[in-house]
Enzyme design. Structure first.
Site, PDB file in Angstrom:
ATOM      1  CG  ASP A   1     -32.596 -12.976  29.213  1.00  0.00           C
ATOM      2  OD1 ASP A   1     -33.693 -12.424  29.375  1.00  0.00           O
ATOM      3  OD2 ASP A   1     -31.583 -12.674  29.857  1.00  0.00           O
TER       4      ASP A   1
ATOM      5  CG  HIS B   1      -5.830   1.902  -0.550  1.00  0.00           C
ATOM      6  ND1 HIS B   1      -5.821   2.558   0.660  1.00  0.00           N
ATOM      7  CD2 HIS B   1      -6.119   0.602  -0.268  1.00  0.00           C
ATOM      8  CE1 HIS B   1      -6.096   1.698   1.625  1.00  0.00           C
ATOM      9  NE2 HIS B   1      -6.286   0.505   1.088  1.00  0.00           N
TER      10      HIS B   1
ATOM     11  CG  ASN C   1      -6.518   9.583   1.714  1.00  0.00           C
ATOM     12  OD1 ASN C   1      -7.654   9.129   1.610  1.00  0.00           O
ATOM     13  ND2 ASN C   1      -5.469   8.808   1.962  1.00  0.00           N
TER      14      ASN C   1
ATOM     15  CG  PHE D   1     -23.496 -10.135  24.152  1.00  0.00           C
ATOM     16  CD1 PHE D   1     -24.319 -10.292  23.047  1.00  0.00           C
ATOM     17  CD2 PHE D   1     -24.082  -9.936  25.389  1.00  0.00           C
ATOM     18  CE1 PHE D   1     -25.702 -10.229  23.165  1.00  0.00           C
ATOM     19  CE2 PHE D   1     -25.459  -9.871  25.526  1.00  0.00           C
ATOM     20  CZ  PHE D   1     -26.275 -10.021  24.409  1.00  0.00           C
TER      21      PHE D   1
ATOM     22  CG  HIS E   1      -1.819  -1.201   1.287  1.00  0.00           C
ATOM     23  ND1 HIS E   1      -1.378  -2.442   1.664  1.00  0.00           N
ATOM     24  CD2 HIS E   1      -3.146  -1.334   1.005  1.00  0.00           C
ATOM     25  CE1 HIS E   1      -2.395  -3.297   1.632  1.00  0.00           C
ATOM     26  NE2 HIS E   1      -3.470  -2.645   1.235  1.00  0.00           N
TER      27      HIS E   1
ATOM     28  CG  HIS F   1     -29.605 -12.695  25.606  1.00  0.00           C
ATOM     29  ND1 HIS F   1     -30.274 -12.179  24.520  1.00  0.00           N
ATOM     30  CD2 HIS F   1     -29.253 -11.621  26.372  1.00  0.00           C
ATOM     31  CE1 HIS F   1     -30.337 -10.864  24.631  1.00  0.00           C
ATOM     32  NE2 HIS F   1     -29.718 -10.496  25.739  1.00  0.00           N
TER      33      HIS F   1
ATOM     34  CG  LEU G   1      -8.826  -0.550   8.170  1.00  0.00           C
ATOM     35  CD1 LEU G   1      -9.591  -0.129   6.923  1.00  0.00           C
ATOM     36  CD2 LEU G   1      -7.638   0.367   8.394  1.00  0.00           C
TER      37      LEU G   1
ATOM     38  CD  GLU H   1     -21.146  -5.858  24.076  1.00  0.00           C
ATOM     39  OE1 GLU H   1     -22.199  -6.195  24.642  1.00  0.00           O
ATOM     40  OE2 GLU H   1     -21.114  -5.019  23.139  1.00  0.00           O
TER      41      GLU H   1
END
Length: 691
Positions: free
Chosen positions: A493, A283, A204, A461, A42, A497, A132, A435
């Protein structure tokens, strides 16, 4: 965004004397040459931001190239890790142990300059980046750690006067700030008032698919300002290059107390390469021989690839000298600080070393056989005992401190004093329902050194945390995930869950230990082992009461540390039943019933497959004799991943469908987690093995 050849031709400028133009030119060409040589990479961002990185490494970041692990250094995080060659060239040009040959070997097998920065692989790389958003969120954790350390060991020092006043610097891209993680991390940093954090956002307007207008219309500066950041903008320079003097002024302006800083820097990707500037192609693909020649012409350079002028090489020494001087000055200030309070200094040294006090073992709770205690409650009690003896223990939950049992009693809240809700010495982190940011920031806290950080949420989770968990495993960081509500025993739940596939998927992550204790004493032993092992691990806990084993604690502790052990043993067993977590109780009752029928069953608790797999072959054979092929595995989760333990004659008693909403006992029965099913499985496997 594009520029004209006339503007491009004046790219070699003085930038007000802030950086050496020849050094910047060399950095730009080394980036282009390395990517061309690797035939991948890159180059665009690395070429365009070479002046920015040069300014940071030579004027702003406090670092010592001769000692990349210097305790007093700032941290630099290249969140846009795809532009790794930008960092590697700066390390080379700053005098780190990164050579020109390393740059030539960019992205090749065994190279010290891999495609994305890897912590522990290249000197000067502070964290692994590339996915990222992760770098930004990890940097938030670093800033948290430094603020907490300063508050804990030098709280009375004036602003800027403490040996623990370190800054975290980040270069981030459009992609970093588009990731949802950046919203979580940005909001967290603003709420915590992390004024030791500076993020330079490379605005950019280009990403892989083209102009960012294809995907974004938001005002990024306004978003961060709304989250409590001090935001400034640096427009593009009149010549088409970055406006380095304006950036320098922005970075040198006084820090606004209680506000992290975002500098929105306009740039042109690949500037000043005349045919590549402002293009999406630059890029993630080499410029190619023709365009790299054109870049050399624009920069006025007539030299072969990887040529470094003697004046540029000589310019490395002042960078090293600056680092050495900063180091010496810091050492003197730290010695003066230590002399003021030797006891405090000794405590800090112990904190940095991560020592586990000998007195902790006796202070950990023990539970009497037969008592009904949930493993989450036992974990909560262990946290209290550890917190009393290990000042470096620090953590919280994603708005689930009570159900996760993660609150450190009397520990206070980690928040800016101005909130009136806590202070920066607080040991309870209120992550909010974030989280992902929690897990990423935990990595940064661990990388800062000394801390034993934990973060809690429901097991289901953990899906929100996986990218950060994976990076923790890649880096081998001592972070602990506290995952409660570990099965369909969660109850009403319902299936949204109730974790099913999560244990198998987490066990598939190399380098992560998944620990699912069967009772309260196993839970305490697991915490003790985690403190000693210093590795990423997930502690998987249930909310329902389970009986405490009638096994001496010493036996339990030794067995947990080895990942598996016989809870009930018999001579020459006819079958072995292996269980984890709350299902061990089912296995024990089933073994009793089979004993009445004359079938000898060994019951094995296996809290951690990873720890058991690390044992020597002799121990593994003692626990699971190869000759005993009649085996049953019991776990209230997906059967995937257990077939090697069960073997061809074995049976897995698991759950290979989603859960359902019902009281816990009814949900367990409806999904087949019953003693009767385990008994039937034992009978079937014995019959199969003896057929």
């Amino acid at each position: 965004m594009t520029t004209t050849p006339e503007k491009t031709a004046i790219a070699l400028q003085t930038w007000g004397g802030l950086v050496d133009p020849q050094t910047v030119t060399t950095a730009r060409l080394l980036a282009a040459d390395a990517v061309d040589n690797a035939a991948s990479g890159h180059p665009g961002t690395a070429i365009a931001l070479a002046p920015v990185a040069t300014l940071l490494f030579r004027s702003h970041i406090r670092h010592d190239p001769a000692d990349p692990e210097w305790e007093g250094r700032d941290r630099f995080v290249l969140s846009c890790g795809h532009a790794s060659i930008l960092l590697y060239t700066q390390l080379f040009l700053s005098g780190y142990d990164v050579s020109l040959d390393d740059l030539r070997a960019f992205r090749t097998l065994g190279s010290r300059t891999p495609g994305h920065p890897e912590h522990g692989h290249t000197p000067g790389v502070e964290t692994t980046t590339g996915p990222l958003g992760q770098g930004l969120a990890t940097a938030v954790g670093m800033a948290m750690a430094f603020a907490h350390e300063r508050a804990g060991f030098d709280v009375d020092a004036a602003p800027g006067a403490s040996v623990f006043d370190r800054r975290v610097w980040v270069l981030a891209s459009d992609g970093d700030l588009q990731e949802g993680l950046s919203y979580e991390a940005g909001a967290l940093a603003g709420r915590l008032g992390l004024d030791n954090l500076t993020v330079v956002y490379d605005d950019n307007d280009i990403q892989i698919e083209g102009d960012t207008r294809l995907t974004s219309s938001e005002d990024t500066a306004a978003r961060f300002a709304a989250q409590g950041w001090d935001v400034s903008r640096v427009p593009l320079g009149a010549d088409g290059d970055v406006d380095l003097p304006a950036l320098d002024r922005a970075l040198r302006s006084p820090v606004r107390e209680g506000m992290p800083r975002l500098v929105v820097l306009s740039s042109q990707i690949a500037f000043p390469a005349p045919g590549a500037v402002g293009t999406a192609a630059s890029h993630g693909a080499p410029l190619g021989a023709s365009e790299t020649r054109a870049l050399r012409e624009v920069l006025g350079v007539d030299a072969p690839p990887f040529a470094v002028p003697a004046d540029v090489l000589a310019g490395v020494e002042p960078v090293r000298a600056r680092g050495a001087a900063l180091h010496v000055e810091w050492d003197a200030r730290r010695a003066a600080w230590a002399a003021l309070d030797p006891e405090r200094a000794a405590a800090h040294a112990a904190f940095r070393a991560g020592e586990t006090p000998a007195a902790l073992s006796a202070a950990l709770p023990r539970y009497a056989a037969g008592a009904s205690v949930s493993t989450r409650d036992a974990s909560g009690a262990a946290i209290q005992a550890i917190a009393a003896h290990v000042p470096g223990l620090w953590g919280g939950s994603a708005d689930l401190a009570e159900p996760n049992r993660t609150a450190i009693h009397g520990g206070g809240s980690f928040l800016p004093p101005a909130t009136g809700l806590g202070d920066l010495r607080g040991r309870n982190i209120h992550w909010g329902v974030r989280e992902h940011a929690m897990a990423s920031a935990m990595n940064g806290i661990a990388l800062a050194g000394g801390w034993r950080v934990f973060g809690g949420t429901f097991l289901v989770f953990s899906d929100y945390q996986r990218p950060a968990i994976r990076l923790a495993a890649l880096m081998g960081l001592p972070v602990t995930y506290v995952w409660s509500h570990d099965s369909v025993a969660l109850g009403q739940d319902g299936p949204t869950h109730q974790p099913i596939e999560h244990l198998a998927s987490l066990r598939a992550i190399p380098g992560l230990a998944v620990v699912r204790p069967a009772d309260a004493n196993e839970t305490v032993a697991a915490w003790s082992a985690l403190l000693d092992r210093r590795e990423p691990a997930g502690l998987v806990l249930g909310r329902q009461g389970v009986p405490v084993l009638d096994v001496p604690y010493e036996t339990v502790e030794a067995g947990v540390r080895r990942g598996a052990y016989a809870v009930v043993d018999v001579a020459e067993p006819d079958a072995v039943v292996v269980a984890t977590g709350s299902e061990l109780a089912l296995a024990l009752e089933a073994a009793e019933r089979l004993a009445a029928e004359g079938v000898r069953v060994r019951v094995v608790s296996m809290p951690s497959r990873e720890w058991f797999a690390a044992q020597d072959a002799g121990y593994r054979e003692d626990v699971l004799p190869a000759a005993v092929t009649a085996r049953v595995v019991v776990e209230a989760a997906a059967s995937f991943g257990w077939h090697d333990v069960a073997g061809p004659d074995g049976v897995i008693v698991g759950i290979d469908e989603f859960g359902l909403s019902a009281p816990a006992d009814e949900a367990l029965r409806a999904r087949g987690m019953t003693v009767e099913r385990v008994v039937d499985a034992l009978r079937a496997t014995v019959a199969r093995a003896t057929a």
